[in-house]
Design a protein around this motif. Structure first.
Motif, short mmCIF file in Angstrom:
data_model
loop_
_atom_site.label_atom_id
_atom_site.label_comp_id
_atom_site.label_asym_id
_atom_site.label_seq_id
_atom_site.Cartn_x
_atom_site.Cartn_y
_atom_site.Cartn_z
N ASP A 143 -14.62 31.10 -6.66
CA ASP A 143 -15.19 29.94 -6.62
C ASP A 143 -14.22 28.97 -5.62
OD1 ASP A 143 -17.42 30.48 -8.26
OD2 ASP A 143 -15.86 29.85 -9.96
N ALA A 144 -12.97 28.96 -5.49
CA ALA A 144 -12.10 28.46 -4.82
C ALA A 144 -12.28 28.74 -3.18
CB ALA A 144 -10.56 28.59 -5.10
N ALA A 145 -12.53 30.31 -3.15
CA ALA A 145 -12.58 30.86 -1.90
C ALA A 145 -13.92 30.49 -1.18
CB ALA A 145 -12.56 32.39 -1.93
N HIS A 146 -14.87 30.40 -2.15
CA HIS A 146 -16.20 29.84 -1.86
C HIS A 146 -16.17 28.33 -1.10
CE1 HIS A 146 -18.63 33.05 -4.15
NE2 HIS A 146 -17.89 33.55 -3.21
N PHE A 147 -15.64 27.46 -1.95
CA PHE A 147 -15.25 26.31 -1.32
C PHE A 147 -14.52 26.00 -0.15
CE2 PHE A 147 -13.16 22.12 -1.53
CZ PHE A 147 -14.12 21.25 -1.99
N GLU A 148 -13.25 26.74 -0.10
CA GLU A 148 -12.76 26.80 1.39
C GLU A 148 -13.68 27.33 2.38
OE1 GLU A 148 -8.51 28.73 3.08
OE2 GLU A 148 -9.19 29.25 1.16
N ALA A 149 -14.44 28.01 2.42
CA ALA A 149 -15.31 28.49 3.28
C ALA A 149 -16.09 27.32 3.91
CB ALA A 149 -16.03 29.82 2.91
N ILE A 150 -16.83 26.70 2.75
CA ILE A 150 -17.53 25.60 3.27
C ILE A 150 -16.96 24.55 3.83
CG2 ILE A 150 -19.12 23.80 1.86
CD1 ILE A 150 -19.54 25.74 -0.06
N TRP A 151 -15.68 24.07 3.07
CA TRP A 151 -14.79 23.06 3.79
C TRP A 151 -14.39 23.29 5.38
CZ3 TRP A 151 -14.70 18.52 0.92
CH2 TRP A 151 -14.07 17.66 1.52
N GLU B 150 -12.23 16.75 -14.26
CA GLU B 150 -11.78 15.42 -14.49
C GLU B 150 -10.55 15.20 -13.61
OE1 GLU B 150 -12.64 13.44 -18.51
OE2 GLU B 150 -12.11 15.62 -18.74
N MET B 151 -9.71 16.14 -13.68
CA MET B 151 -8.48 16.31 -12.76
C MET B 151 -8.75 16.43 -11.31
SD MET B 151 -5.75 19.46 -12.28
CE MET B 151 -6.89 19.99 -11.15
N VAL B 152 -9.71 16.85 -10.79
CA VAL B 152 -10.01 17.00 -9.28
C VAL B 152 -10.37 15.39 -8.98
CG1 VAL B 152 -11.63 17.67 -7.38
CG2 VAL B 152 -10.62 19.23 -8.86
N ALA B 153 -11.53 14.79 -9.77
CA ALA B 153 -12.03 13.72 -9.93
C ALA B 153 -11.20 12.36 -9.72
CB ALA B 153 -13.33 13.55 -10.73
N GLY C 3 -1.25 18.27 2.14
CA GLY C 3 -1.69 17.41 3.08
C GLY C 3 -2.51 18.16 4.31
N GLY C 4 -2.88 17.38 5.32
CA GLY C 4 -3.54 17.88 6.38
C GLY C 4 -5.05 18.03 6.13
N LEU D 81 -7.29 21.02 -0.56
CA LEU D 81 -8.07 20.94 0.62
C LEU D 81 -8.65 19.66 1.10
CD1 LEU D 81 -9.97 24.26 0.25
CD2 LEU D 81 -8.20 23.76 2.13
N MET D 82 -9.00 18.66 -0.09
CA MET D 82 -9.52 17.48 0.41
C MET D 82 -8.70 16.52 0.72
SD MET D 82 -12.79 17.61 -2.60
CE MET D 82 -12.02 18.44 -3.63
N LEU D 83 -7.16 16.56 0.38
CA LEU D 83 -6.47 15.40 0.36
C LEU D 83 -5.72 15.47 1.85
CD1 LEU D 83 -4.95 15.63 -3.06
CD2 LEU D 83 -6.28 13.84 -2.02
N GLU D 84 -5.69 14.44 2.49
CA GLU D 84 -5.16 14.12 3.80
C GLU D 84 -3.74 14.06 3.75
OE1 GLU D 84 -7.27 11.19 6.39
OE2 GLU D 84 -8.72 11.14 5.18
N GLU D 85 -3.17 13.37 2.90
CA GLU D 85 -1.75 13.01 2.63
C GLU D 85 -0.94 14.00 1.72
OE1 GLU D 85 -0.58 11.28 4.78
OE2 GLU D 85 -2.12 10.72 5.50
N PRO D 86 0.33 14.29 1.65
CA PRO D 86 0.97 15.24 0.90
C PRO D 86 1.37 14.16 -0.33
CG PRO D 86 2.42 14.67 2.53
CD PRO D 86 0.94 14.02 3.00
N VAL D 87 0.60 14.04 -1.40
CA VAL D 87 0.59 13.26 -2.58
C VAL D 87 0.69 14.16 -3.75
CG1 VAL D 87 -0.62 11.30 -1.42
CG2 VAL D 87 -2.11 12.91 -2.94
N GLU D 88 1.10 13.12 -4.98
CA GLU D 88 1.27 13.95 -6.34
C GLU D 88 -0.43 14.02 -6.84
OE1 GLU D 88 2.58 12.65 -10.74
OE2 GLU D 88 3.94 12.12 -8.89
N MET D 89 -0.68 15.29 -7.02
CA MET D 89 -1.90 15.80 -7.50
C MET D 89 -2.01 15.39 -9.12
SD MET D 89 -3.51 18.70 -5.11
CE MET D 89 -2.13 20.16 -5.46
N VAL D 90 -1.24 16.35 -9.64
CA VAL D 90 -1.19 16.45 -11.35
C VAL D 90 0.17 16.60 -11.83
CG1 VAL D 90 -1.86 18.62 -11.29
CG2 VAL D 90 -2.55 17.48 -13.24
#
Length: 495
Positions: A217-225, A305-308, A284-285, A257-266
């Motif tokens: 699922d993560a690989a499929h998402f990365e291919a889309i992104w 919920e964590m992602v959102a 980031g990036g 993949l979605m975050l532009e900045e190197p921030v704390e995720m969880v």
């Protein structure tokens, strides 16, 4: 197949491994009964057992109850209930029923339904399932299964009608935007096609993540992104509704993949003997989009919920829909020698601003019911002007309003401000269904009837959250891109 409540409640973060093998408080030399064996695993892995080990006297009392005739399952689940609400002792049958959707190996037609105003509305259609291949769509109203009306039946009773053996057919009668349609769907195994996407309109990509079930699922998402910049995507609508969670690593990979900045995720809190507190940051990036709009509901849980929540806390996205489920604890699935399974909480998550969301959920930026009647959705909006007809070839706000209504009743894939041939074809479909004469323009009589349809739309349902997200995404897509795509597939920030 219908997703039952038990599965949604039990949706968890399935952990592949633990950081270390902890030292159990229960001495192995004292393990004499089956209850002792299960207790050993609870005190070996359980987050909330770390500081609440059972005394020899308590253990003896539980063993005495089992000797006296109480079932092991009842006693163990009583013990687990004192730790948290997500830990369970399950038989093989219970486990298969509750977690089959995470492995994608159940037999069905691949739909999720919700009951509203006495009607059974299809809210989700599995991407790789037979229902989607048969042309069934979200917001279709289910009328009957194999000739048996569903009106007045409970969700469990409807589930019994839909269930069946692999290779058998289910004949469904549906109402779609007020028109009855029929579909024959062959029941088969539903596999884990949990991530897919489609283009909603120019510059806007819709990405659906049904679960974080496997690393694929993560690989499929990365291919889309990774292809978003090739499409010159400006905005993304990310749909996490009814996503009960899954693998934390897959969820973190997508989030990164979605975050532009190197921030704390969880921040993950494990047992001290499993590593204690772990703070996970993004690299980031990420592609600098003009907007990310995340759809959530009361069944968005755990890793979803964590992602959102992280996207919201980082200011990287707006959440639209209903308050999420409220599950910030993750579990380890432990198969036991007896064949039963122990689902035990091993970690608790928190995100930067929201903190721990267990039993509280995460509030969206824009709160709205996901499924509403067309009349409710249009309430307070001005009707179409009926002063004059709208002409073929015309480009105007009036055409935009006309096509938006044709889109809402399922006759157009997207609204436009130009009266083109596809618009005329959709208009003719509406006129035929209403018993009107087909015209070359949107005449006044047709406009008046379309207004009445909007006001008295019995049986028409609208995905309110998706439509609100689409409107925001269209505004974002109208702005200049924040990046410049290169011919070699890379991109650079816009000057």
């Amino acid at each position: 197949m219908l997703k039952n409540l038990f599965r949604r409640v039990c949706a968890v973060l399935t952990l592949v491994s633990l950081f270390a093998v902890p030292v159990s408080a229960l001495d192995l030399r004292k393990v004499e009964t089956q209850f002792d064996s299960v207790l050993y695993q609870i005190e070996r892995y359980g987050l909330f057992a770390e500081d609440h080990e059972m005394s020899d006297e308590q253990r003896a009392a539980y063993n005495a109850r089992i000797t006296g005739g109480e079932t092991l399952s009842k006693v163990v689940n009583e013990v687990l209930s004192k730790h948290d609400v997500h830990s369970f002792y399950m038989s093989p049958e219970e486990y298969a029923k509750s977690f089959s959707s995470l492995s994608g190996d159940y037999v069905g037609i691949g739909i999720t339904v919700q009951q509203r105003d006495g009607q059974t509305v299809i809210t989700d259609v599995n991407f790789g399932g037979p229902a989607r291949e048969a042309g069934i769509e979200p917001q279709d109203v289910l009328l009957s299964v194999d000739g048996t009306p569903v009106e007045g039946k409970t969700l469990d009773e409807i589930g019994d009608l839909l269930r069946g053996s692999k290779g058998t057919a289910a004949k469904l009668r549906l109402s779609r935007a007020g028109r009855e349609v029929e579909a024959e769907v062959m029941r088969r195994e539903i596999y884990g096609d949990h991530v897919w996407s489609k283009n909603l309109s120019e510059g806007i990509e819709y990405i659906r993540v049904e679960a974080f079930a496997t690393a694929d699922d993560a690989a499929h998402f990365e291919a889309i992104w990774d292809k978003l910049d090739d499409k010159r995507t400006a905005a993304v609508v990310l749909d996490l509704r009814s996503n009960g969670g899954g693998l934390i690593d897959a969820a973190l990979s997508m989030l990164n993949l979605m975050l532009e900045e190197p921030v704390e995720m969880v921040t993950c809190r494990w047992r001290k003997d499993q590593g204690g507190t772990q703070v996970i940051k993004s690299e980031g990036g990420g592609l600098p989009l003009n907007g990310i709009y995340v759809l959530v509901d009361g069944q968005t849980a755990s890793a979803a919920e964590m992602v959102a929540g992280c996207l919201k806390d980082a200011g990287a996205a707006e959440l639209i829909g209903e308050k999420t489920y409220g599950k910030s604890q993750g579990q380890f699935h432990l198969p036991l020698y007896s064949g039963d399974s122990l689902i035990i909480t091993t970690l608790e998550m928190s995100i930067p601003k929201t903190g721990v969301w267990e039993a509280k959920g995460i509030e969206p930026n824009i709160r709205t019911e996901n499924l509403v009647t067309l009349g409710e959705y249009m309430e307070g909006r001005p009707a179409l002007s009926t002063i004059r007809p709208i002409l073929f070839g015309e480009t105007s706000k009036a055409v935009q309003e006309l096509t938006e209504r044709l889109r809402l009743i399922g006759l157009l894939p997207q609204a436009t401000d130009t009266f083109t041939a596809p618009v005329l074809k959709a208009l003719h479909t509406f006129q035929r269904a209403a018993g009107l004469e087909e015209t070359l323009n949107a005449d006044v009589q047709t406009l008046k009837l379309l207004n009445q349809t909007m006001e008295n739309a019995s049986g028409y349902y609208v995905d309110s959250a998706l439509n609100q997200a689409l409107a925001l995404a269209q505004s974002a897509a109208a702005k200049p891109l924040r990046y410049t795509p290169n011919a070699d597939g890379t991109w650079v920030p816009a000057a």
